[in-house]
Design a protein around this motif. Structure first.
Motif, PDB file in Angstrom:
ATOM      1  N   GLN A  20       0.851  -1.191   0.000  1.00 41.77           N
ATOM      2  CA  GLN A  20       0.000   0.000   0.000  1.00 41.77           C
ATOM      3  C   GLN A  20       0.889   1.243   0.000  1.00 41.77           C
ATOM      4  O   GLN A  20       2.071   1.175   0.345  1.00 41.77           O
ATOM      5  CB  GLN A  20      -0.888  -0.005   1.252  1.00 41.77           C
ATOM      6  CG  GLN A  20      -1.784  -1.218   1.383  1.00 41.77           C
ATOM      7  CD  GLN A  20      -2.849  -1.270   0.317  1.00 41.77           C
ATOM      8  OE1 GLN A  20      -3.455  -0.264  -0.015  1.00 41.77           O
ATOM      9  NE2 GLN A  20      -3.068  -2.454  -0.242  1.00 41.77           N
ATOM     10  N   PRO A  21       0.337   2.389  -0.350  1.00 49.44           N
ATOM     11  CA  PRO A  21       1.134   3.621  -0.289  1.00 49.44           C
ATOM     12  C   PRO A  21       1.755   3.799   1.098  1.00 49.44           C
ATOM     13  O   PRO A  21       1.103   3.596   2.115  1.00 49.44           O
ATOM     14  CB  PRO A  21       0.104   4.720  -0.582  1.00 49.44           C
ATOM     15  CG  PRO A  21      -0.945   4.032  -1.400  1.00 49.44           C
ATOM     16  CD  PRO A  21      -1.018   2.633  -0.843  1.00 49.44           C
ATOM     17  N   GLY A  22       3.042   4.118   1.109  1.00 48.66           N
ATOM     18  CA  GLY A  22       3.760   4.306   2.360  1.00 48.66           C
ATOM     19  C   GLY A  22       4.468   3.074   2.868  1.00 48.66           C
ATOM     20  O   GLY A  22       5.307   3.170   3.763  1.00 48.66           O
ATOM     21  N   ASP A  23       4.161   1.882   2.327  1.00 51.59           N
ATOM     22  CA  ASP A  23       4.810   0.652   2.806  1.00 51.59           C
ATOM     23  C   ASP A  23       6.297   0.625   2.451  1.00 51.59           C
ATOM     24  O   ASP A  23       7.108   0.227   3.273  1.00 51.59           O
ATOM     25  CB  ASP A  23       4.129  -0.595   2.242  1.00 51.59           C
ATOM     26  CG  ASP A  23       2.810  -0.908   2.926  1.00 51.59           C
ATOM     27  OD1 ASP A  23       2.599  -0.435   4.062  1.00 51.59           O
ATOM     28  OD2 ASP A  23       2.003  -1.631   2.317  1.00 51.59           O
ATOM     29  N   ARG A  24       6.631   0.982   1.251  1.00 45.50           N
ATOM     30  CA  ARG A  24       8.016   1.043   0.775  1.00 45.50           C
ATOM     31  C   ARG A  24       8.791  -0.239   1.052  1.00 45.50           C
ATOM     32  O   ARG A  24       9.706  -0.269   1.855  1.00 45.50           O
ATOM     33  CB  ARG A  24       8.724   2.260   1.361  1.00 45.50           C
ATOM     34  CG  ARG A  24       8.005   3.554   0.991  1.00 45.50           C
ATOM     35  CD  ARG A  24       8.803   4.784   1.182  1.00 45.50           C
ATOM     36  NE  ARG A  24       9.961   4.748   0.306  1.00 45.50           N
ATOM     37  CZ  ARG A  24      11.105   5.358   0.603  1.00 45.50           C
ATOM     38  NH1 ARG A  24      11.256   6.018   1.715  1.00 45.50           N
ATOM     39  NH2 ARG A  24      12.109   5.297  -0.240  1.00 45.50           N
ATOM     40  N   TRP A  25       8.427  -1.306   0.372  1.00 46.51           N
ATOM     41  CA  TRP A  25       9.098  -2.591   0.500  1.00 46.51           C
ATOM     42  C   TRP A  25      10.094  -2.766  -0.645  1.00 46.51           C
ATOM     43  O   TRP A  25       9.789  -2.516  -1.805  1.00 46.51           O
ATOM     44  CB  TRP A  25       8.100  -3.745   0.441  1.00 46.51           C
ATOM     45  CG  TRP A  25       7.054  -3.723   1.510  1.00 46.51           C
ATOM     46  CD1 TRP A  25       7.131  -3.134   2.742  1.00 46.51           C
ATOM     47  CD2 TRP A  25       5.762  -4.314   1.437  1.00 46.51           C
ATOM     48  NE1 TRP A  25       5.966  -3.338   3.439  1.00 46.51           N
ATOM     49  CE2 TRP A  25       5.107  -4.066   2.664  1.00 46.51           C
ATOM     50  CE3 TRP A  25       5.083  -5.038   0.465  1.00 46.51           C
ATOM     51  CZ2 TRP A  25       3.816  -4.506   2.937  1.00 46.51           C
ATOM     52  CZ3 TRP A  25       3.801  -5.484   0.738  1.00 46.51           C
ATOM     53  CH2 TRP A  25       3.180  -5.225   1.963  1.00 46.51           C
ATOM     54  N   HIS A  26      11.273  -3.247  -0.316  1.00 48.10           N
ATOM     55  CA  HIS A  26      12.257  -3.598  -1.334  1.00 48.10           C
ATOM     56  C   HIS A  26      11.657  -4.705  -2.209  1.00 48.10           C
ATOM     57  O   HIS A  26      10.880  -5.535  -1.733  1.00 48.10           O
ATOM     58  CB  HIS A  26      13.537  -4.087  -0.650  1.00 48.10           C
ATOM     59  CG  HIS A  26      14.665  -4.280  -1.582  1.00 48.10           C
ATOM     60  ND1 HIS A  26      14.779  -5.405  -2.370  1.00 48.10           N
ATOM     61  CD2 HIS A  26      15.729  -3.494  -1.866  1.00 48.10           C
ATOM     62  CE1 HIS A  26      15.875  -5.306  -3.093  1.00 48.10           C
ATOM     63  NE2 HIS A  26      16.472  -4.157  -2.800  1.00 48.10           N
ATOM     64  N   ALA A  27      12.031  -4.732  -3.473  1.00 48.59           N
ATOM     65  CA  ALA A  27      11.478  -5.728  -4.409  1.00 48.59           C
ATOM     66  C   ALA A  27      11.731  -7.159  -3.961  1.00 48.59           C
ATOM     67  O   ALA A  27      10.946  -8.055  -4.276  1.00 48.59           O
ATOM     68  CB  ALA A  27      12.058  -5.498  -5.802  1.00 48.59           C
ATOM     69  N   GLU A  28      12.802  -7.404  -3.206  1.00 42.68           N
ATOM     70  CA  GLU A  28      13.129  -8.758  -2.745  1.00 42.68           C
ATOM     71  C   GLU A  28      12.561  -9.066  -1.355  1.00 42.68           C
ATOM     72  O   GLU A  28      12.808 -10.143  -0.810  1.00 42.68           O
ATOM     73  CB  GLU A  28      14.646  -8.945  -2.694  1.00 42.68           C
ATOM     74  CG  GLU A  28      15.322  -8.805  -4.037  1.00 42.68           C
ATOM     75  CD  GLU A  28      16.831  -8.787  -3.882  1.00 42.68           C
ATOM     76  OE1 GLU A  28      17.422  -9.886  -3.903  1.00 42.68           O
ATOM     77  OE2 GLU A  28      17.404  -7.687  -3.727  1.00 42.68           O
ATOM     78  N   ASP A  60      16.794   5.019   3.912  1.00 39.92           N
ATOM     79  CA  ASP A  60      15.796   5.648   3.052  1.00 39.92           C
ATOM     80  C   ASP A  60      14.372   5.272   3.443  1.00 39.92           C
ATOM     81  O   ASP A  60      13.414   5.673   2.773  1.00 39.92           O
ATOM     82  CB  ASP A  60      16.039   5.267   1.590  1.00 39.92           C
ATOM     83  CG  ASP A  60      17.359   5.804   1.071  1.00 39.92           C
ATOM     84  OD1 ASP A  60      17.728   6.935   1.453  1.00 39.92           O
ATOM     85  OD2 ASP A  60      18.025   5.089   0.293  1.00 39.92           O
ATOM     86  N   GLY A  61      14.231   4.457   4.487  1.00 41.32           N
ATOM     87  CA  GLY A  61      12.906   4.043   4.941  1.00 41.32           C
ATOM     88  C   GLY A  61      12.329   2.850   4.212  1.00 41.32           C
ATOM     89  O   GLY A  61      11.159   2.519   4.375  1.00 41.32           O
ATOM     90  N   VAL A  62      13.138   2.166   3.418  1.00 44.00           N
ATOM     91  CA  VAL A  62      12.681   1.002   2.655  1.00 44.00           C
ATOM     92  C   VAL A  62      12.845  -0.255   3.513  1.00 44.00           C
ATOM     93  O   VAL A  62      13.899  -0.467   4.118  1.00 44.00           O
ATOM     94  CB  VAL A  62      13.480   0.859   1.343  1.00 44.00           C
ATOM     95  CG1 VAL A  62      13.082  -0.398   0.585  1.00 44.00           C
ATOM     96  CG2 VAL A  62      13.291   2.099   0.476  1.00 44.00           C
TER      97      VAL A  62
END
Length: 154
Positions: A20-28, A60-62
């Motif tokens: 969702q917006p704000g989650d900021r998960w790395h692709a892996e 970066d918050g990811v």
């Protein structure tokens, strides 16, 4: 680096890759070893508010990994496990996360923190050593580490 507690609802979304917006998960993220504890948390009806799973977020918050407690202290001891996506390794994030987890454990009544790692996983062993752990023993597959925590009056 910061640790962000994961709720059962968030665990279910992470497993489903429902970002969702704000989650900021790395692709892996999440990596394969994290799926079992995430599934257990997603199914939990009354998870512990402190001794739970945390997302490890980089500068970066990811979300680039996870750290988890294997439950609240038993006889004063808590166990942790952690991991990062490959591209986030070697930047000190795991050492910072483990050090922060030790502070959380100490602030919430634990006397000792334990962890183990595969014998071949030398980077993980270095993480634990940098975080003040000492190796307590080995078997044919694993190295076991512990860190005794100071008592609040010390």
């Amino acid at each position: 680096m910061r640790l962000e507690p994961i709720t059962p609802q968030l665990a279910a979304r992470i497993i489903a890759r429902d970002e969702q917006p704000g989650d900021r998960w790395h692709a892996e993220y999440p990596f394969a070893d994290e799926l079992v504890p995430l599934r257990m948390l997603a199914a939990a009806t009354d998870p512990h508010p402190v001794f739970t799973l945390y997302a490890i977020r980089d500068e970066d918050g990811v979300a680039v990994g996870g750290l988890g407690f294997f439950g609240p202290p038993e006889d004063g001891t808590v166990e942790i496990g952690y991991g990062l996506v490959p591209s986030a390794r070697g930047r000190g994030l795991a050492s910072d996360a483990v050090t922060h987890a030790v502070r959380i454990a100490a602030a919430h009544g634990a006397d000792r923190v334990i962890a183990d790692t595969d014998l071949a996983n030398l980077p993980s062993q270095r993480v634990l050593l940098r975080a003040g752990f000492t190796e307590s023993r080995r078997n044919g597959e694993k190295a076991f580490f512990e860190r005794t925590l100071p008592h609040p009056s010390a």
